[in-house]
Design a protein around this motif. Structure first.
Motif, PDB file in Angstrom:
ATOM      1  N   ARG A 131      -4.484   3.966  -6.077  1.00  0.00           N
ATOM      2  CA  ARG A 131      -5.262   3.310  -5.030  1.00  0.00           C
ATOM      3  C   ARG A 131      -5.452   1.853  -5.429  1.00  0.00           C
ATOM      4  NH1 ARG A 131     -10.600   6.627  -4.524  1.00  0.00           N
ATOM      5  NH2 ARG A 131     -10.566   6.045  -6.707  1.00  0.00           N
ATOM      6  N   ASN A 182       0.842   4.101  -2.815  1.00  0.00           N
ATOM      7  CA  ASN A 182       0.628   5.490  -2.434  1.00  0.00           C
ATOM      8  C   ASN A 182       1.720   6.394  -3.002  1.00  0.00           C
ATOM      9  OD1 ASN A 182      -0.777   7.570  -1.130  1.00  0.00           O
ATOM     10  ND2 ASN A 182       0.594   7.453   0.639  1.00  0.00           N
ATOM     11  N   ASP A 219       0.830  -1.205   0.000  1.00  0.00           N
ATOM     12  CA  ASP A 219       0.000   0.000   0.000  1.00  0.00           C
ATOM     13  C   ASP A 219       0.865   1.254   0.000  1.00  0.00           C
ATOM     14  OD1 ASP A 219      -2.406  -1.379  -0.070  1.00  0.00           O
ATOM     15  OD2 ASP A 219      -2.576  -1.451   2.119  1.00  0.00           O
TER      16      ASP A 219
END
Length: 70
Positions: free
Chosen positions: A55, A50, A46
């Motif tokens: 996303r 980012n 993640d």
């Protein structure tokens, strides 16, 4: 009197089969590219996603656009 209509319009059965085979091969190639792109993006953390502004819920759309819309 009997009439026989024979029109080939320059396309033989073999040409149609070859065209179909080429389209199937292209579809498999595009799908393989989609799967590779999707898997690579899914394998990112993640934090890495980012960092590149992606996303996780958008990965499928990004992979699709990369392969089929470019």
């Amino acid at each position: 009197m009997a009439y026989t209509a024979t029109t080939t319009h320059g396309i033989t059965v073999f040409a149609r089969i070859a065209d179909f085979a080429a389209k199937v091969k292209e579809a498999y190639t595009l799908r393989a590219e989609f799967n590779r792109t999707y898997s690579e993006l899914q394998s990112l953390t993640d934090r890495e996603l980012n960092d590149i502004g992606v996303r996780r819920c958008d990965i499928k759309d990004i992979a699709h656009d990369h392969v089929y819309c470019s």
